[in-house]
Design a protein around this motif. Structure first.
Motif, PDB file in Angstrom:
ATOM      1  N   GLU A  68      -6.464   0.269   1.299  1.00 41.98           N
ATOM      2  CA  GLU A  68      -7.119   0.204   2.598  1.00 41.98           C
ATOM      3  C   GLU A  68      -7.590   1.579   3.066  1.00 41.98           C
ATOM      4  O   GLU A  68      -6.905   2.577   2.874  1.00 41.98           O
ATOM      5  CB  GLU A  68      -6.127  -0.339   3.624  1.00 41.98           C
ATOM      6  N   GLY A 116      -3.434  -4.128  -0.297  1.00 39.76           N
ATOM      7  CA  GLY A 116      -3.239  -3.388   0.958  1.00 39.76           C
ATOM      8  C   GLY A 116      -3.186  -1.890   0.773  1.00 39.76           C
ATOM      9  O   GLY A 116      -3.433  -1.139   1.706  1.00 39.76           O
ATOM     10  N   GLN A 117      -2.899  -1.450  -0.451  1.00 43.27           N
ATOM     11  CA  GLN A 117      -2.747  -0.005  -0.652  1.00 43.27           C
ATOM     12  C   GLN A 117      -4.060   0.752  -0.692  1.00 43.27           C
ATOM     13  O   GLN A 117      -4.081   1.959  -0.515  1.00 43.27           O
ATOM     14  CB  GLN A 117      -1.981   0.267  -1.953  1.00 43.27           C
TER      15      GLN A 117
END
Ligand code: B12
Lengths: 216, 339
Positions: free
Chosen positions: A90, A87-88
């Motif tokens: 993104e 998720g980082q």
């Protein structure tokens, strides 16, 4: 062990010194010291590139220096990115960017692209001499949040007005940024664009501003 | 004094009765084309159309001197292998490909350089200009300078980066472009040019570090100047404050500068080195979108500051109003009437 602030500064400074090997070593040490990759990217590498943008604006650095700083930063990214948590990595948004039809100036546009990518945006670079309709088509194809148009000549600048018109009709939700040496605040108003930036150092700010206005 | 005598005296540093007025960059202005009936792109390649538009600068726009060799800065790059994009009435030829992006091992200055591209047309244009105006007005040739030409051949980003990482590549490319320019500048002189203007925008301080200018560009310009048979003027766009002293030490006869330059300082730096200054009315804003009064005022200010040749700071934008351009001549004439 050095403090995190010291390690971040080392990343920052290695980018500013366009020291590619130094940046890679600093990034490896940074990870070995157990710090978060994301913070190293944002407050180390990207912060370094921001400083570079300022040095460019004040004519302490020139285009070649900026290009080499970017290469150092990218080498650092190759070390840190694999360690981002889910998720980082993104993207913060999609931007279609190109130099307007009839215009082959691209040094400025390329620096803009660089700063945006560093700040975490995904950039679709259409290159130079881009037909008016292609901006619209590519915005549709990529689902872009922002379209950035560069023009360096007064003649070709007039084409931006056309692109803005057809883009507004086809994709009213897309924010439009324009830029290039002849572009001024008056031109932005006259052409009904959403914003502009005078230097690579201000581009990320400009994008953040137009995106904030959209959600506000 | 004829405009020609006045120009040549001033360029060699002798007394002239007044400051010559004209344009030492491109003046492919649409209104001028419509007035004389010869439009670009025809006037980019056809010697008669090219000559007529050049003469219109003298007859219609009031310029004291006349430009030969087209309206863009791509001719040498074209002859060395770059392909060109499509021009239009208000859009100059531009570079469409960088044939030596992958490497410069095969790059050399061809023996038949001057029979390539538009040089044969330029030769014929020179003949016409000489015949019509050669006795009364100065004629000048123009092309891109060595660094801009090199950037066209290998790609601008690649060449800029190479100034720091691959100095050998930069030197090799500049050796070839300087050699080509020596041929081109001498071609102009042997066909009747009184001086030659090299425009080297890509070497300006918006892009290149002044230190790199000293390392790479200065020696190339010096070599060209030393090997050609007439005076050379060097035009570089943007704020060139930091490189003007170096420009003036290459042996050139004149520099051409923009409005962003500190004119007083430039005049001092140039004059102390025996170099003349062309400029510096803003082509990008005043002459293009300013009022005629703005143009007049800016021209007057340049005259008052002591510029040696009153001229636009850069190439005239194609859609500049003729009324604005005429203010240069008006300001010059009135300045010396009151003086
Ligand atoms: C280098 C240069 C060239 C190089 C370009 C190489 C390349 N690959 O880009 C070459 C030699 C090929 C070239 C060709 C021509 N050029 Co030229 N060139 C320049 C020059 C000297 C510098 C431009 C530059 O790269 N600046 C450095 C970069 C970093 O700055 P920047 O482009 O302004 O970009 C910054 C900001 O504007 C902003 N920005 C830029 N784009 C965008 C987009 C967005 C969305 C945002 C937010 C911000 C943004 O951020 C950037 C980074 O800080 C300028 C004069 C000048 N000093 O500006 C003339 C200039 C642009 N050229 C000019 C001309 C006339 C030409 C030619 C017609 C010459 C000819 N052939 O006769 C051709 C045109 C070809 C064509 N059709 O496009 C004129 C345009 C005049 C006008 N206003 O109409 C200028 C202004 C010179 C002048 N006469 O005063 N040129």
């Amino acid at each position: 062990m050095p403090s995190i602030e010291e390690s971040l500064k080392r990343l920052h400074d290695a980018v500013v010194a366009f020291d590619e090997d130094g940046t890679v070593l600093a990034a490896q040490d940074y990870l070995d010291e157990g710090h978060e990759a994301l913070e190293g990217i944002m407050r180390g590498l990207a912060a370094g590139m921001n400083t570079v943008g300022q040095l460019f604006k004040s004519q302490e650095y020139y285009v070649p220096e900026v290009l080499l700083c970017a290469e150092a930063m990218q080498a650092g990214l190759r070390v840190l990115t694999p360690h981002l948590r889910a998720g980082q990595s993104e993207s913060r948004g999609k931007i279609v960017l190109g130099t307007i039809q009839g215009d082959v100036h691209d040094i400025g546009k390329n620096l803009v692209k660089l700063m945006l990518e560093i700040a975490g945006f995904t950039v679709y670079d259409l290159g130079v001499n881009v037909a008016h309709q292609t901006f619209v088509d590519e915005a549709a194809r990529t689902g872009a949040d922002v379209v950035g148009i560069s023009a360096m000549m007064t003649t070709t600048m007039m084409g931006m007005k056309k692109v803005i018109q057809i883009l507004r009709e086809a994709r009213p939700e897309v924010r439009i940024l324009i830029g290039g040496a002849p572009v001024t605040a008056e031109i932005v108003k006259m052409f009904k664009a959403d914003g502009y930036a005078q230097s690579a150092a201000d581009v990320v700010d400009a994008v953040e501003r137009v995106l904030a206005r959209e959600t506000a | 004094m004829t405009p020609k005598e006045r120009f040549l005296k001033r360029l060699s540093g002798q007394e002239a009765d007044m400051t010559p007025v004209g344009c030492t960059t491109a003046y492919g202005v649409v209104e001028l084309m419509r007035k004389c009936g010869y439009e670009r792109p025809l006037a980019d390649t056809d010697p008669v159309a090219m000559a007529q538009l050049a003469l219109a600068g003298h007859a219609v726009a009031g310029f004291d001197w006349i430009k030969a060799m087209g309206w863009d800065i791509t001719s040498v790059s074209q002859a060395l292998g770059c392909s060109l994009g499509e021009p239009a009435i208000d859009l100059q030829y531009c570079i469409a490909s960088h044939p030596f992006e992958q490497g410069v091992d095969d790059l050399e200055c061809p023996g038949d350089l001057l029979s390539r591209g538009r040089f044969p047309a330029y030769k014929e244009q020179f003949r016409i200009l000489r015949e019509v105006a050669g006795n009364s007005a100065v004629i000048f040739g123009m092309s891109e300078g060595p660094f801009t030409c090199a950037a066209n051949l290998v790609g601008t980003t690649k060449l800029l980066r190479a100034t720091m990482k691959e100095p050998k590549l930069v030197k090799k490319t500049l050796e070839v472009t300087a050699e080509a320019l020596i041929k081109v500048v001498n071609f102009a002189f042997s066909n009747g040019a009184d001086y030659f203007c090299m425009a080297d925008p890509t070497s300006g301080c918006d892009l290149l570090n002044p230190k790199a200018w000293a390392t790479f560009v200065a020696p190339a310009v010096k070599r060209i100047v030393e090997n050609v048979s007439g005076p050379v003027v060097l035009h570089i766009c943007g704020n060139t404050d930091k490189i003007i002293p170096m420009m003036c030490e290459t042996g050139i006869a004149g520099i051409s500068i923009e409005e962003k330059v500190d004119l007083k300082q430039a005049l001092e730096a140039a004059h102390s080195r025996g170099v003349r200054v062309f400029g510096n009315v803003s082509a990008k804003s005043t002459l293009f979108i300013g009022t005629p009064e703005d143009c007049y005022k800016e021209a007057w200010a340049a005259l008052e500051a002591g510029v040696d040749f009153l001229a636009p700071g850069c190439g005239l934008a194609p859609n500049s109003p003729l009324e604005n351009i005429l203010q240069l001549r008006r300001a010059r004439d009135e300045f010396f009437r009151t003086a």
